[in-house]
Design an enzyme around this catalytic site. Sequence first.
Site, short mmCIF file in Angstrom:
data_model
loop_
_atom_site.label_atom_id
_atom_site.label_comp_id
_atom_site.label_asym_id
_atom_site.label_seq_id
_atom_site.Cartn_x
_atom_site.Cartn_y
_atom_site.Cartn_z
N ASN A 48 0.83 -1.22 0.00
CA ASN A 48 0.00 0.00 0.00
C ASN A 48 0.86 1.27 0.00
O ASN A 48 0.37 2.36 0.28
CB ASN A 48 -0.91 0.03 1.23
N HIS A 134 -13.72 -1.82 6.61
CA HIS A 134 -12.57 -2.55 7.15
C HIS A 134 -12.88 -3.20 8.50
O HIS A 134 -13.69 -2.69 9.27
CB HIS A 134 -11.41 -1.56 7.31
N GLU A 180 -15.84 3.59 4.14
CA GLU A 180 -14.51 3.91 3.62
C GLU A 180 -14.74 4.84 2.44
O GLU A 180 -15.85 4.89 1.90
CB GLU A 180 -13.81 2.64 3.11
N SER A 184 -10.70 -0.84 0.24
CA SER A 184 -9.36 -1.43 0.24
C SER A 184 -9.23 -2.68 -0.61
O SER A 184 -8.15 -2.96 -1.11
CB SER A 184 -8.94 -1.76 1.67
N ASP A 209 -13.48 6.67 6.51
CA ASP A 209 -12.12 6.13 6.62
C ASP A 209 -11.42 6.34 5.28
O ASP A 209 -11.77 5.72 4.28
CB ASP A 209 -12.22 4.63 6.97
N HIS A 212 -7.07 4.57 2.31
CA HIS A 212 -6.45 4.35 1.00
C HIS A 212 -6.54 5.56 0.07
O HIS A 212 -6.11 5.48 -1.07
CB HIS A 212 -7.09 3.13 0.32
N LYS A 243 0.16 3.84 4.68
CA LYS A 243 -0.07 3.54 3.26
C LYS A 243 0.62 4.64 2.43
O LYS A 243 1.83 4.68 2.41
CB LYS A 243 -1.56 3.37 3.03
N1 PMP Z 1 -8.83 1.06 7.40
C1 PMP Z 1 -8.58 0.50 6.20
C2 PMP Z 1 -9.54 0.73 5.09
C3 PMP Z 1 -7.44 -0.29 6.01
O1 PMP Z 1 -7.22 -0.87 4.83
C4 PMP Z 1 -6.55 -0.47 7.10
C5 PMP Z 1 -5.26 -1.28 6.95
N2 PMP Z 1 -5.34 -2.42 6.25
C6 PMP Z 1 -6.86 0.10 8.33
C7 PMP Z 1 -8.00 0.88 8.43
C8 PMP Z 1 -5.98 -0.10 9.52
O2 PMP Z 1 -4.85 0.69 9.44
P1 PMP Z 1 -3.47 0.22 10.08
O3 PMP Z 1 -2.85 -0.74 9.13
O4 PMP Z 1 -2.70 1.48 10.23
O5 PMP Z 1 -3.78 -0.43 11.39
#
Ligand code: PMP
Length: 400
Positions: A48, A134, A180, A184, A209, A212, A243
């Site tokens: 990412n 997520h 989101e 993701s 969120d 990405h 990311k």
């Molecule tokens: N939200 C989304 C959409 C994600 O893809 C991720 C990580 N995969 C997270 C939150 C969590 O973030 P972190 O890896 O910093 O714990």
Amino acid sequence: MTSLDDVLRGRLAEIQEANLLRSLRVVNSPQQPHAIIRDRAVTNFSSNDYLGLANHPKLKQAAVQAIERFGVGSGASRLICGSLEPHHQLERTIAEFKATEGALVFSTGYATALGAITALISKEDIIVMDKLVHASIVDAARLSGARLRVFAHNDVHDLSGILKWCDRETKNGQILIVTESLFSMDGDCAPLAEIAALKEQHHAWLMVDEAHATGLFGRNRRGLVEQFGVSRAVDIQMGTLGKAIGSAGGFIAGSKWLIDYLVNRARSFIFSTAPPPAASAAAKAGFDIISSPEGEELLETLRTRIDQFSSSFQRPFGNRNSPIVPLIVGEETAALSLAEELLKKGFYVPAIRYPTVGRGKARLRFTFSAAHSESDLAELLAAMKVLKAEPSFVRESSAL
Ligand code: PMP
């Protein structure tokens, strides 16, 4: 009584039987397109690190300088004695970048979701979330004790129906909508304008969120909230620093009241050691690059790579500006063997399986970075042609 190991051996055998067993791969190189994974040189299409900042000299230098000045460990939680200058500098940088009154940094994005949602929401409230949000949001929502409703992915009609139900159901409680912005695992984006309008109509709160999307979209690269012009409607902006930003950690950006409240009530913030100063200093350097002409160039390179990939297929798929492209295979075993075929040709593209995605929706998830070269992409495309592997069409609900 059965021993713990006997129980776990049985459970792992079941996971293996379902082709869902996971194991760790040792990566013996920095995070970059050409990596050494399990002692094998591969071109990596799984990270990412969209702008190639994770191994950028300026981020490394910022981290080293922070270590020289502040040491390695933060020593305690932020509220005890761990609130170091790099954390404060990073929070000021994020607030300025996102154009919000304030920002608060957490150790990870996962901890951010957990801390923010459980602090703001309790059992009198209702959380309404997209089906594909997520795991950190799902876990936070469950932990909050609120009633949970899930709307079909990116389906504003479904959301609207659920919000009408919420209006009848809530007495003194709040309604929190969570989505989101760039998803993701599918690379599609939420219809933020419509969601924002529904939020206003139903007097709900809205959390987005942007894990990405931060650094990649919008005039100032703030994210899709900026691109869709809905900043004022989004009460809680969440992001991660691991990311596009190139470091590690997570954050909430929003009003001064929101930040002050989270400092007092977000348990994953209060009861956890502060992030290492090096991580926060590197993240600040990441934002500085993103806001600079160099950041603009990196984004342009990323867009060129995405375009090189997407224009090689006749059938249109997903969002053509997304650095995440799924190739949905369905069967777990089929996804694993396609990933294996690509690996044999020197390309690392992971098979993503349940529970990260739904059962029977296993896929290869390609991600692109500004650090990929034109020939990295050309070689990948040639290998995919031989394997007759084409990315999947993902319903595009909102134009990017
Ligand atoms: N939200 C989304 C959409 C994600 O893809 C991720 C990580 N995969 C997270 C939150 C969590 O973030 P972190 O890896 O910093 O714990």
